[in-house]
Design a protein around this motif. Structure first.
Motif, PDB file in Angstrom:
ATOM      1  N   LEU A  86      52.784  17.279  57.819  1.00  0.00           N
ATOM      2  CA  LEU A  86      51.444  17.083  57.264  1.00  0.00           C
ATOM      3  C   LEU A  86      50.444  16.801  58.370  1.00  0.00           C
ATOM      4  O   LEU A  86      49.319  17.306  58.346  1.00  0.00           O
ATOM      5  CB  LEU A  86      51.455  15.938  56.251  1.00  0.00           C
ATOM      6  CG  LEU A  86      50.092  15.549  55.662  1.00  0.00           C
ATOM      7  CD1 LEU A  86      49.528  16.673  54.798  1.00  0.00           C
ATOM      8  CD2 LEU A  86      50.208  14.259  54.853  1.00  0.00           C
ATOM      9  N   VAL A  87      50.823  16.008  59.349  1.00  0.00           N
ATOM     10  CA  VAL A  87      49.862  15.593  60.375  1.00  0.00           C
ATOM     11  C   VAL A  87      49.857  16.508  61.593  1.00  0.00           C
ATOM     12  O   VAL A  87      48.901  16.500  62.363  1.00  0.00           O
ATOM     13  CB  VAL A  87      50.144  14.143  60.836  1.00  0.00           C
ATOM     14  CG1 VAL A  87      49.996  13.188  59.680  1.00  0.00           C
ATOM     15  CG2 VAL A  87      51.528  14.014  61.467  1.00  0.00           C
ATOM     16  N   ASP A  88      50.904  17.311  61.795  1.00  0.00           N
ATOM     17  CA  ASP A  88      51.001  18.121  63.001  1.00  0.00           C
ATOM     18  C   ASP A  88      50.488  19.538  62.837  1.00  0.00           C
ATOM     19  O   ASP A  88      50.111  20.183  63.799  1.00  0.00           O
ATOM     20  CB  ASP A  88      52.458  18.189  63.480  1.00  0.00           C
ATOM     21  CG  ASP A  88      52.921  16.883  64.094  1.00  0.00           C
ATOM     22  OD1 ASP A  88      52.050  16.055  64.387  1.00  0.00           O
ATOM     23  OD2 ASP A  88      54.139  16.693  64.260  1.00  0.00           O
ATOM     24  N   GLU A  89      50.492  20.070  61.631  1.00  0.00           N
ATOM     25  CA  GLU A  89      50.136  21.462  61.445  1.00  0.00           C
ATOM     26  C   GLU A  89      48.664  21.620  61.087  1.00  0.00           C
ATOM     27  O   GLU A  89      48.056  20.753  60.470  1.00  0.00           O
ATOM     28  CB  GLU A  89      51.003  22.077  60.333  1.00  0.00           C
ATOM     29  CG  GLU A  89      52.479  22.131  60.700  1.00  0.00           C
ATOM     30  CD  GLU A  89      53.305  22.822  59.620  1.00  0.00           C
ATOM     31  OE1 GLU A  89      52.713  23.195  58.581  1.00  0.00           O
ATOM     32  OE2 GLU A  89      54.510  22.981  59.825  1.00  0.00           O
ATOM     33  N   GLU A  90      48.091  22.768  61.490  1.00  0.00           N
ATOM     34  CA  GLU A  90      46.709  23.050  61.139  1.00  0.00           C
ATOM     35  C   GLU A  90      46.560  23.204  59.622  1.00  0.00           C
ATOM     36  O   GLU A  90      45.536  22.851  59.049  1.00  0.00           O
ATOM     37  CB  GLU A  90      46.243  24.328  61.843  1.00  0.00           C
ATOM     38  CG  GLU A  90      46.133  24.189  63.355  1.00  0.00           C
ATOM     39  CD  GLU A  90      45.598  25.453  63.985  1.00  0.00           C
ATOM     40  OE1 GLU A  90      45.253  26.398  63.240  1.00  0.00           O
ATOM     41  OE2 GLU A  90      45.519  25.490  65.224  1.00  0.00           O
ATOM     42  N   ARG A  91      47.595  23.738  58.973  1.00  0.00           N
ATOM     43  CA  ARG A  91      47.592  23.851  57.514  1.00  0.00           C
ATOM     44  C   ARG A  91      48.514  22.777  56.960  1.00  0.00           C
ATOM     45  O   ARG A  91      49.728  22.894  57.018  1.00  0.00           O
ATOM     46  CB  ARG A  91      48.077  25.239  57.095  1.00  0.00           C
ATOM     47  CG  ARG A  91      47.966  25.479  55.594  1.00  0.00           C
ATOM     48  CD  ARG A  91      48.335  26.918  55.257  1.00  0.00           C
ATOM     49  NE  ARG A  91      48.194  27.181  53.838  1.00  0.00           N
ATOM     50  CZ  ARG A  91      48.429  28.357  53.277  1.00  0.00           C
ATOM     51  NH1 ARG A  91      48.829  29.376  54.056  1.00  0.00           N
ATOM     52  NH2 ARG A  91      48.264  28.530  51.983  1.00  0.00           N
ATOM     53  N   PRO A  92      47.974  21.703  56.421  1.00  0.00           N
ATOM     54  CA  PRO A  92      48.810  20.569  55.996  1.00  0.00           C
ATOM     55  C   PRO A  92      49.896  20.992  55.010  1.00  0.00           C
ATOM     56  O   PRO A  92      49.681  21.836  54.150  1.00  0.00           O
ATOM     57  CB  PRO A  92      47.809  19.609  55.352  1.00  0.00           C
ATOM     58  CG  PRO A  92      46.494  19.962  55.981  1.00  0.00           C
ATOM     59  CD  PRO A  92      46.550  21.433  56.195  1.00  0.00           C
ATOM     60  N   ASP A  93      51.057  20.391  55.144  1.00  0.00           N
ATOM     61  CA  ASP A  93      52.223  20.734  54.341  1.00  0.00           C
ATOM     62  C   ASP A  93      52.204  19.964  53.015  1.00  0.00           C
ATOM     63  O   ASP A  93      52.084  18.734  53.012  1.00  0.00           O
ATOM     64  CB  ASP A  93      53.486  20.387  55.130  1.00  0.00           C
ATOM     65  CG  ASP A  93      54.738  20.744  54.364  1.00  0.00           C
ATOM     66  OD1 ASP A  93      55.054  21.939  54.295  1.00  0.00           O
ATOM     67  OD2 ASP A  93      55.400  19.830  53.834  1.00  0.00           O
ATOM     68  N   PRO A  94      52.334  20.653  51.864  1.00  0.00           N
ATOM     69  CA  PRO A  94      52.298  19.951  50.579  1.00  0.00           C
ATOM     70  C   PRO A  94      53.381  18.892  50.440  1.00  0.00           C
ATOM     71  O   PRO A  94      53.146  17.825  49.857  1.00  0.00           O
ATOM     72  CB  PRO A  94      52.489  21.077  49.555  1.00  0.00           C
ATOM     73  CG  PRO A  94      51.977  22.298  50.237  1.00  0.00           C
ATOM     74  CD  PRO A  94      52.362  22.119  51.685  1.00  0.00           C
ATOM     75  N   GLU A  95      54.578  19.145  50.964  1.00  0.00           N
ATOM     76  CA  GLU A  95      55.645  18.167  50.842  1.00  0.00           C
ATOM     77  C   GLU A  95      55.293  16.882  51.595  1.00  0.00           C
ATOM     78  O   GLU A  95      55.600  15.776  51.153  1.00  0.00           O
ATOM     79  CB  GLU A  95      56.951  18.753  51.362  1.00  0.00           C
ATOM     80  CG  GLU A  95      58.173  17.949  50.981  1.00  0.00           C
ATOM     81  CD  GLU A  95      59.466  18.703  51.266  1.00  0.00           C
ATOM     82  OE1 GLU A  95      60.455  18.041  51.618  1.00  0.00           O
ATOM     83  OE2 GLU A  95      59.470  19.927  51.144  1.00  0.00           O
ATOM     84  N   GLY A  96      54.634  17.032  52.747  1.00  0.00           N
ATOM     85  CA  GLY A  96      54.183  15.853  53.475  1.00  0.00           C
ATOM     86  C   GLY A  96      53.127  15.085  52.712  1.00  0.00           C
ATOM     87  O   GLY A  96      53.051  13.853  52.783  1.00  0.00           O
ATOM     88  N   ALA A  97      52.282  15.814  51.974  1.00  0.00           N
ATOM     89  CA  ALA A  97      51.261  15.149  51.161  1.00  0.00           C
ATOM     90  C   ALA A  97      51.892  14.316  50.059  1.00  0.00           C
ATOM     91  O   ALA A  97      51.368  13.260  49.689  1.00  0.00           O
ATOM     92  CB  ALA A  97      50.309  16.182  50.573  1.00  0.00           C
ATOM     93  N   VAL A  98      53.029  14.778  49.515  1.00  0.00           N
ATOM     94  CA  VAL A  98      53.744  13.991  48.502  1.00  0.00           C
ATOM     95  C   VAL A  98      54.186  12.660  49.095  1.00  0.00           C
ATOM     96  O   VAL A  98      54.042  11.601  48.476  1.00  0.00           O
ATOM     97  CB  VAL A  98      54.963  14.777  47.973  1.00  0.00           C
ATOM     98  CG1 VAL A  98      55.806  13.897  47.053  1.00  0.00           C
ATOM     99  CG2 VAL A  98      54.518  16.021  47.232  1.00  0.00           C
TER     100      VAL A  98
END
Length: 238
Positions: A86-98
């Motif tokens: 979520l914090v490392d990618e330019e396109r935030p990861d939905p699983e990280g947002a969970v």
């Protein structure tokens, strides 16, 4: 009305949801359920074993179920890796947002948690949709709850990708064990003060019209969380 054993009812609700098991395929969710639903130490009953007990209201049950879902989310081995994406990618990861939403829920920032769960659900994450179902149900917003329950059932998992190299656990073992134990005994799961302070120091974006101020994760968060309860650690939201 009569009800079955609280622990059995709670386990059945998670089984029917079939959401956490799809998002965290490698996680032993059954072992986690057993840890949470194991009976608390017995006390002398005030009535016979067949004495009727009233069912909790739907919003009260959803409140308990959401707390349990959050405790299970942060207990998964994949949680730290997901938050890192979520914090490392330019396109935030939905699983990280969970995962991030689960942390916010544990600090009591329920509006911000809902914002990030909606972000994740918009990316097709079924666990986020299930958490939104419970979040609306606990506030007796039954129409919205029904919508997200249906989304949790109907969302299709994204195309599988090779599993990432796992980071260490998101939270120290004693903290994760405490969260699950609090759920098992019917208490609200809470983070230790230092961990909560660390999350409360996260930068906040301009207030959202619907959700108010929205904390956002920083790239050091996955590494800071396991260290926050060590002597000398500190924190608060800037």
């Amino acid at each position: 009305m009569r009800r079955t054993d609280d622990h059995a009812s709670l386990s059945a609700r998670l089984e029917q949801a079939e959401v956490l098991t799809h998002t965290y395929d490698d996680y032993d969710i059954e072992a986690a359920r057993r840890r949470v639903t194991a009976p608390a130490p017995a006390v002398a009953p005030s009535a016979g074993p067949d004495a009727p007990r009233e069912d909790p209201a739907a919003h009260e049950q959803a409140d308990r179920d959401l707390d349990l879902a959050v405790a299970l989310i942060v207990d998964t081995p994949q949680a730290a890796s997901a938050l890192g994406r979520l914090v490392d990618e330019e396109r935030p990861d939905p699983e990280g947002a969970v995962v991030f939403a689960a942390l916010l829920h544990l600090t009591g920032d329920h509006d911000a948690a809902q914002f990030w769960w909606q972000f994740a659900a918009g990316g097709g994450n079924r666990t986020a949709a299930f958490c939104l179902y419970l979040a609306h149900q606990r506030r007796a917003e039954f129409s919205d709850a029904t919508y997200w329950r249906d989304q949790a059932r109907n969302l299709h998992a994204p195309t599988p990708v090779p599993p990432p190299v796992l980071r260490g656990s998101l939270l120290p073992e004693r903290v994760r064990h405490r969260l699950l134990a609090q759920c098992r005994t019917g208490r609200r799961p809470t983070l230790p003060a230092r961990l909560e302070a660390l999350i409360n120091r996260l930068p906040v974006d301009s207030p959202d019209h619907d959700f108010g101020p929205i904390p956002r994760p920083v790239d050091t968060l996955p590494d800071d969380l396991p260290l926050a309860t060590e002597p000398g650690a500190g924190g608060g939201r800037s």
